[in-house]
Design a protein around this motif. Structure first.
Motif, PDB file in Angstrom:
ATOM      1  N   HIS A   1       5.794  -6.140   2.904  1.00 18.26           N
ATOM      2  CA  HIS A   1       6.585  -7.115   2.153  1.00 18.26           C
ATOM      3  C   HIS A   1       7.783  -6.509   1.435  1.00 18.26           C
ATOM      4  CE1 HIS A   1       3.701 -10.354   2.825  1.00 18.26           C
ATOM      5  NE2 HIS A   1       2.754  -9.477   2.604  1.00 18.26           N
ATOM      6  N   THR A   2       8.021  -5.193   1.616  1.00 16.68           N
ATOM      7  CA  THR A   2       9.125  -4.491   0.947  1.00 16.68           C
ATOM      8  C   THR A   2       9.093  -4.774  -0.562  1.00 16.68           C
ATOM      9  OG1 THR A   2      10.392  -4.999   2.952  1.00 16.68           O
ATOM     10  CG2 THR A   2      11.554  -3.869   1.203  1.00 16.68           C
ATOM     11  N   ALA A   3       7.951  -4.504  -1.177  1.00 14.41           N
ATOM     12  CA  ALA A   3       7.744  -4.765  -2.601  1.00 14.41           C
ATOM     13  C   ALA A   3       7.491  -3.449  -3.326  1.00 14.41           C
ATOM     14  CB  ALA A   3       6.564  -5.716  -2.796  1.00 14.41           C
ATOM     15  N   TRP A   4       8.211  -3.212  -4.425  1.00 19.85           N
ATOM     16  CA  TRP A   4       8.128  -1.937  -5.133  1.00 19.85           C
ATOM     17  C   TRP A   4       6.893  -1.827  -6.019  1.00 19.85           C
ATOM     18  CZ3 TRP A   4      10.632   2.153  -3.708  1.00 19.85           C
ATOM     19  CH2 TRP A   4      11.854   2.018  -3.032  1.00 19.85           C
ATOM     20  N   VAL A   5       6.520  -2.920  -6.700  1.00 21.22           N
ATOM     21  CA  VAL A   5       5.395  -2.838  -7.634  1.00 21.22           C
ATOM     22  C   VAL A   5       4.096  -2.468  -6.919  1.00 21.22           C
ATOM     23  CG1 VAL A   5       3.973  -4.121  -9.276  1.00 21.22           C
ATOM     24  CG2 VAL A   5       6.467  -4.366  -9.332  1.00 21.22           C
ATOM     25  N   PRO A   6       3.715  -3.151  -5.822  1.00 16.82           N
ATOM     26  CA  PRO A   6       2.501  -2.727  -5.106  1.00 16.82           C
ATOM     27  C   PRO A   6       2.590  -1.285  -4.607  1.00 16.82           C
ATOM     28  CG  PRO A   6       3.165  -4.906  -4.391  1.00 16.82           C
ATOM     29  CD  PRO A   6       4.287  -4.365  -5.223  1.00 16.82           C
ATOM     30  N   LEU A   7       3.798  -0.847  -4.203  1.00 14.16           N
ATOM     31  CA  LEU A   7       3.953   0.528  -3.741  1.00 14.16           C
ATOM     32  C   LEU A   7       3.648   1.515  -4.856  1.00 14.16           C
ATOM     33  CD1 LEU A   7       4.802   2.579  -1.587  1.00 14.16           C
ATOM     34  CD2 LEU A   7       7.175   2.283  -2.359  1.00 14.16           C
ATOM     35  N   LEU A   8       4.201   1.267  -6.048  1.00 15.30           N
ATOM     36  CA  LEU A   8       3.971   2.174  -7.170  1.00 15.30           C
ATOM     37  C   LEU A   8       2.497   2.177  -7.567  1.00 15.30           C
ATOM     38  CD1 LEU A   8       7.132   1.377  -9.333  1.00 15.30           C
ATOM     39  CD2 LEU A   8       6.712   3.396  -7.906  1.00 15.30           C
ATOM     40  N   LEU A   9       1.881   0.990  -7.586  1.00 15.74           N
ATOM     41  CA  LEU A   9       0.464   0.911  -7.925  1.00 15.74           C
ATOM     42  C   LEU A   9      -0.392   1.622  -6.871  1.00 15.74           C
ATOM     43  CD1 LEU A   9       0.227  -2.789  -9.182  1.00 15.74           C
ATOM     44  CD2 LEU A   9       0.197  -0.700 -10.566  1.00 15.74           C
ATOM     45  N   GLY A  10      -0.024   1.447  -5.603  1.00 18.47           N
ATOM     46  CA  GLY A  10      -0.758   2.113  -4.540  1.00 18.47           C
ATOM     47  C   GLY A  10      -0.634   3.623  -4.618  1.00 18.47           C
ATOM     48  N   LEU A  11       0.582   4.119  -4.870  1.00 20.89           N
ATOM     49  CA  LEU A  11       0.785   5.565  -4.990  1.00 20.89           C
ATOM     50  C   LEU A  11       0.047   6.121  -6.203  1.00 20.89           C
ATOM     51  CD1 LEU A  11       4.561   5.860  -4.038  1.00 20.89           C
ATOM     52  CD2 LEU A  11       2.578   6.469  -2.646  1.00 20.89           C
ATOM     53  N   ALA A  12       0.008   5.340  -7.289  1.00 18.75           N
ATOM     54  CA  ALA A  12      -0.738   5.774  -8.470  1.00 18.75           C
ATOM     55  C   ALA A  12      -2.234   5.892  -8.148  1.00 18.75           C
ATOM     56  CB  ALA A  12      -0.513   4.789  -9.625  1.00 18.75           C
ATOM     57  N   ALA A  13      -2.746   4.929  -7.376  1.00 18.07           N
ATOM     58  CA  ALA A  13      -4.156   4.997  -6.974  1.00 18.07           C
ATOM     59  C   ALA A  13      -4.415   6.208  -6.082  1.00 18.07           C
ATOM     60  CB  ALA A  13      -4.554   3.709  -6.258  1.00 18.07           C
ATOM     61  N   VAL A  14      -3.477   6.514  -5.195  1.00 16.24           N
ATOM     62  CA  VAL A  14      -3.619   7.687  -4.328  1.00 16.24           C
ATOM     63  C   VAL A  14      -3.624   8.963  -5.166  1.00 16.24           C
ATOM     64  CG1 VAL A  14      -2.497   9.051  -2.537  1.00 16.24           C
ATOM     65  CG2 VAL A  14      -2.637   6.566  -2.297  1.00 16.24           C
ATOM     66  N   ALA A  15      -2.716   9.048  -6.154  1.00 15.33           N
ATOM     67  CA  ALA A  15      -2.668  10.228  -7.015  1.00 15.33           C
ATOM     68  C   ALA A  15      -3.973  10.388  -7.794  1.00 15.33           C
ATOM     69  CB  ALA A  15      -1.482  10.113  -7.980  1.00 15.33           C
ATOM     70  N   ALA A  16      -4.492   9.259  -8.313  1.00 17.08           N
ATOM     71  CA  ALA A  16      -5.758   9.315  -9.037  1.00 17.08           C
ATOM     72  C   ALA A  16      -6.895   9.750  -8.121  1.00 17.08           C
ATOM     73  CB  ALA A  16      -6.061   7.950  -9.653  1.00 17.08           C
ATOM     74  N   LEU A  17      -6.848   9.296  -6.847  1.00 19.35           N
ATOM     75  CA  LEU A  17      -7.865   9.695  -5.879  1.00 19.35           C
ATOM     76  C   LEU A  17      -7.830  11.202  -5.635  1.00 19.35           C
ATOM     77  CD1 LEU A  17     -10.042   9.018  -3.746  1.00 19.35           C
ATOM     78  CD2 LEU A  17      -8.169   8.612  -2.124  1.00 19.35           C
ATOM     79  N   VAL A  18      -6.627  11.762  -5.484  1.00 20.64           N
ATOM     80  CA  VAL A  18      -6.503  13.200  -5.242  1.00 20.64           C
ATOM     81  C   VAL A  18      -7.062  13.982  -6.422  1.00 20.64           C
ATOM     82  CG1 VAL A  18      -4.860  15.090  -4.927  1.00 20.64           C
ATOM     83  CG2 VAL A  18      -4.555  12.953  -3.666  1.00 20.64           C
ATOM     84  N   VAL A  19      -6.750  13.542  -7.655  1.00 21.60           N
ATOM     85  CA  VAL A  19      -7.280  14.212  -8.844  1.00 21.60           C
ATOM     86  C   VAL A  19      -8.805  14.159  -8.846  1.00 21.60           C
ATOM     87  CG1 VAL A  19      -7.416  14.134 -11.359  1.00 21.60           C
ATOM     88  CG2 VAL A  19      -5.209  13.802 -10.216  1.00 21.60           C
ATOM     89  N   ARG A  20      -9.348  12.985  -8.534  1.00 26.29           N
ATOM     90  CA  ARG A  20     -10.804  12.844  -8.510  1.00 26.29           C
ATOM     91  C   ARG A  20     -11.423  13.724  -7.427  1.00 26.29           C
ATOM     92  NH1 ARG A  20     -14.950   9.979 -10.272  1.00 26.29           N
ATOM     93  NH2 ARG A  20     -16.730   9.693  -8.869  1.00 26.29           N
ATOM     94  N   GLU A  21     -10.785  13.778  -6.279  1.00 24.82           N
ATOM     95  CA  GLU A  21     -11.336  14.557  -5.178  1.00 24.82           C
ATOM     96  C   GLU A  21     -11.389  16.048  -5.496  1.00 24.82           C
ATOM     97  OE1 GLU A  21     -12.430  13.284  -1.802  1.00 24.82           O
ATOM     98  OE2 GLU A  21     -12.763  11.882  -3.434  1.00 24.82           O
ATOM     99  N   ARG A  22     -10.502  16.511  -6.355  1.00 27.19           N
ATOM    100  CA  ARG A  22     -10.489  17.935  -6.716  1.00 27.19           C
ATOM    101  C   ARG A  22     -11.532  18.276  -7.776  1.00 27.19           C
ATOM    102  NH1 ARG A  22      -6.669  20.960  -4.556  1.00 27.19           N
ATOM    103  NH2 ARG A  22      -4.839  20.000  -3.598  1.00 27.19           N
ATOM    104  N   THR A  23     -12.134  17.251  -8.376  1.00 26.12           N
ATOM    105  CA  THR A  23     -13.098  17.512  -9.444  1.00 26.12           C
ATOM    106  C   THR A  23     -14.511  17.050  -9.113  1.00 26.12           C
ATOM    107  OG1 THR A  23     -12.494  15.401 -10.502  1.00 26.12           O
ATOM    108  CG2 THR A  23     -11.312  17.375 -11.222  1.00 26.12           C
ATOM    109  N   THR A  24     -14.650  16.101  -8.166  1.00 20.82           N
ATOM    110  CA  THR A  24     -15.976  15.585  -7.857  1.00 20.82           C
ATOM    111  C   THR A  24     -16.780  16.587  -7.028  1.00 20.82           C
ATOM    112  OG1 THR A  24     -17.193  13.710  -6.923  1.00 20.82           O
ATOM    113  CG2 THR A  24     -15.224  14.435  -5.741  1.00 20.82           C
TER     114      THR A  24
END
Length: 439
Positions: free
Chosen positions: A214-237
């Motif tokens: 949909h060429t939408a910036w807000v979902p993109l930023l939220l999605g990238l934030a979720a990906v970043a949080a996932l990477v942080v979690r993966e390095r600690t779990t």
């Protein structure tokens, strides 16, 4: 030599993945007929494609985790059954809303099938034979991407659009019992499901794919934030879902850009033949066939070359060929079809070299307990790459036209070249032997 079990696993994995990839593109040449029969709007038509893409991408990591916990063969068969039932529901759809809902369920079934097909295949073959196996698998799935528009056009013109979904039903009905009786079971590490990690992976994939569609910036930023949080979690779990090694990261980046180039290029070329050259859907689909010849013919040999020489040389050469082919195709977009055959064939040859080697680098190098995990990540990035390619090339098409849009896909392929150079320089698994396909 291959054993009977290995042949069954490879055949069933490749056939199931062929069906899943085919259904991503088979709808493209049937959309106008679906719109007329179901009185659908343009937005409705977009969702018949997007619903499949979204549920597929969002649930891939979940599908891999379920296979590790409950058994890869069992969940692979469950995914095939769900995909088959959803295909029948698509064919029976009395309204576009019903069709969209059924396509969503179809994508969920595909999210179980794809990562577990790769995991089962790699578990069945020893490391020194996985290159050949992934070559066969990659050639079959690459062919599916090319013939999808052809099948859609031929079936829609010759029968009815419902039959593009009915075709899956007998295949699924035969494949499910064969999977349960002819393939061995395997598991990953049996640990408690990482529910927060799965939710972050789903949220990240959903946000990124939605934004690309949909060429939408807000979902993109939220999605990238979720990906970043996932990477942080993966390095600690203590039980990570992702493989964060250098080889896995570089290989996943390479498949992202390779599939962005391939999927975006096929979608644009199909429109070029229909809109600019005024061809029907079947004729347009037939003109895409040069893309699929090389993957079908060269895939097994390319996989054997990866067994012999390692992955990086083949990935570099293949992605470079893809970049050159797409740049050439963009320059020939307004010329005769005879001048477009060579660059399409060249791009297909690049795909034939690159995809089996990338699959081997990411999935086949993984430990047996990590196969579903590696396959899930790999399939997710591949799917996201396809959505990215369509979105980016579509934006260039709107601004500059078909030639520049097709040529710009060479830039995406160049991203795959860069990622290939970041792969570790691995030696082959065994001493060089003559390259040949097994008898």
């Amino acid at each position: 030599m291959t054993t009977p079990i290995q042949r069954w696993v490879l055949g069933l994995s490749a056939a199931a993945s062929f069906m899943v990839v085919l259904d991503m593109l088979v709808v493209a040449t049937a959309l106008s007929t679906i719109q007329r029969d179901l009185h659908a709007s343009l937005a409705d038509l977009e969702w018949t494609v997007n619903a499949y893409v979204l549920s597929f991408a969002v649930l891939l990591m979940t599908g891999a985790a379920l296979g590790d916990r409950f058994g890869r063969r069992r969940m692979f068969a469950a995914g095939l059954a769900l995909f088959t039932a959803a295909s029948a529901a698509c064919a029976l759809a009395p309204s576009v809303g019903w069709l969209i809902a059924a396509r969503t369920v179809q994508g969920a079934g595909a999210a179980l099938v794809m990562p577990l097909a790769l995991a089962l295949m790699n578990a069945a073959f020893p490391p020194e034979r996985r290159g050949w196996a992934t070559g066969v698998y990659g050639g079959v799935t690459g062919l599916a991407a090319t013939v999808g528009p052809v099948v859609g056009g031929a079936v829609t013109q010759g029968l009815a659009w419902e039959w593009i979904f009915w075709l899956n039903v007998p295949v699924g009905l035969v494949a499910v019992p064969l999977v349960l009786t002819r393939t061995p079971e395997s598991h990953g590490t049996r640990v408690t499901a990482d529910v927060p990690g799965l939710l972050l992976a789903a949220a990240g994939a959903f946000g990124v794919v939605w934004a690309l569609i949909h060429t939408a910036w807000v979902p993109l930023l939220l999605g990238l934030a979720a990906v970043a949080a996932l990477v942080v979690r993966e390095r600690t779990t203590t039980a990570p879902m992702l493989l964060l090694t250098r080889g896995a990261a570089a290989g996943n980046a390479a498949i992202f850009f390779v599939n962005a180039t391939l999927t975006g290029g096929i979608f644009l070329a199909a429109q070029l033949f229909q809109v600019v050259h005024h061809l029907g859907p079947l004729d347009a689909g037939l003109r895409l066939l040069p893309w699929g010849v090389a993957p079908l013919l060269l895939g097994p040999r390319a996989g054997a070359l990866a067994d012999r020489f390692g992955e990086r040389p083949l990935i570099v050469a293949g992605t470079a060929l893809q970049a050159v082919g797409m740049a050439w195709f963009g320059l020939a977009a307004g010329a005769s079809y005879a001048l477009q055959v060579v660059p399409m064939t060249l791009s297909g040859a690049g795909i034939a070299l690159a995809i089996p080697a990338i699959t081997r680098a990411v999935v086949s190098r993984s430990a047996p307990v990590d196969l579903a995990k590696a396959s899930g990540t790999f399939s997710t990035l591949r799917q996201l790459g396809g959505a990215f390619g369509v979105a980016v090339l579509g934006a260039v098409l709107d601004a500059r036209g078909y030639g520049p849009a097709l040529a710009s896909s060479a830039i995406l392929a160049a991203g795959a070249v860069v990622a290939a150079f970041l792969l570790p320089d691995r030696l082959p698994d065994r001493l060089p032997v003559p390259v040949s396909s097994p008898r």
